[in-house]
Design a protein around this motif. Structure first.
Motif, short mmCIF file in Angstrom:
data_model
loop_
_atom_site.label_atom_id
_atom_site.label_comp_id
_atom_site.label_asym_id
_atom_site.label_seq_id
_atom_site.Cartn_x
_atom_site.Cartn_y
_atom_site.Cartn_z
N ALA A 1 -5.69 -6.33 0.89
CA ALA A 1 -5.27 -6.11 2.88
C ALA A 1 -6.49 -6.03 3.35
CB ALA A 1 -5.55 -4.27 3.05
N ARG B 1 -6.83 -3.62 -4.16
CA ARG B 1 -6.11 -3.11 -3.17
C ARG B 1 -6.71 -3.44 -1.62
NH1 ARG B 1 -2.15 1.96 -3.36
NH2 ARG B 1 -0.50 0.04 -4.09
N SER C 1 0.73 -1.54 0.18
CA SER C 1 -0.19 -0.17 0.11
C SER C 1 1.17 1.28 0.06
CB SER C 1 -1.12 -0.19 1.30
OG SER C 1 0.00 0.02 2.21
N SER D 1 -5.15 -9.04 6.73
CA SER D 1 -5.81 -8.84 7.40
C SER D 1 -6.48 -10.12 8.45
CB SER D 1 -5.87 -7.82 7.67
OG SER D 1 -7.47 -7.22 7.17
#
Length: 135
Positions: A128, A124, A89, A132
Motif C-alpha cells: 500500500a 500488505r 485491502s 501510494s
C-alpha cells in the motif's frame, strides 16, 4: 585451431538445451494455470497431470528436469496469487487464506513469512505504501 565439427556439436547441444528450457517454462505455466483452475485447495498432482494429458510420473519427471516439483510450483503459484489478493485491502486475511487453500489463516501467515520474510499484514502495508508513492 578451431574444430568446426566440435563447434557444430556444441551449438546443437546449446540449442537443444534452450528448447528444453522453453518447454519446461511452458510446462510450469501450464501447471500453474491448471492449479488455479482447479483451486489451490483441490489441486493434486494426479488431477493436474490428467488435465495436461500426462501421466503423473511424466509430469513429475518433466518438472524435475525443470529443477522444480509439483509442490514448489503450487506454492509459487499460491504466493503469486497471494500478492495479487493482498493488494486489495478489502479482502480479509482469513478469506484470502481460504481462497488460496490454506486450512488455517496461521498456515497462510507462516507460508507468506517463509516466502517473503514478513507477515501478510506487513506485506500488505508495504504494498500500500509503495502504491501510494507511485500515484
Amino acid at each position: 585451431a578451431a574444430d568446426p565439427s566440435l563447434l557444430r556439436l556444441l551449438l546443437g547441444r546449446a540449442d537443444d538445451m534452450r528448447q528444453a528450457q522453453g518447454r519446461s517454462d511452458v510446462l510450469v505455466e501450464q501447471v500453474i494455470a491448471a492449479v488455479a483452475a482447479e483451486g489451490y485447495a483441490d489441486a493434486r498432482c494426479e488431477s493436474v497431470a490428467h488435465r495436461l494429458d500426462l501421466s503423473v510420473r511424466t509430469l513429475q519427471r518433466r518438472l524435475a528436469e525443470a529443477e522444480t516439483s509439483f509442490r514448489l510450483v503450487v506454492e509459487a503459484a499460491r504466493m503469486g496469487e497471494a500478492v495479487e489478493l493482498l493488494a486489495d485491502s478489502r479482502v480479509p486475511l482469513a478469506t484470502l487464506a481460504e481462497r488460496l487453500g490454506y486450512a488455517e489463516p496461521s498456515a497462510f501467515s507462516h507460508a507468506v513469512r517463509s516466502h517473503f520474510g514478513v507477515s501478510p499484514r506487513t506485506l500488505r502495508a508495504d504494498m500500500a505504501k509503495g502504491n501510494s508513492t507511485r500515484d
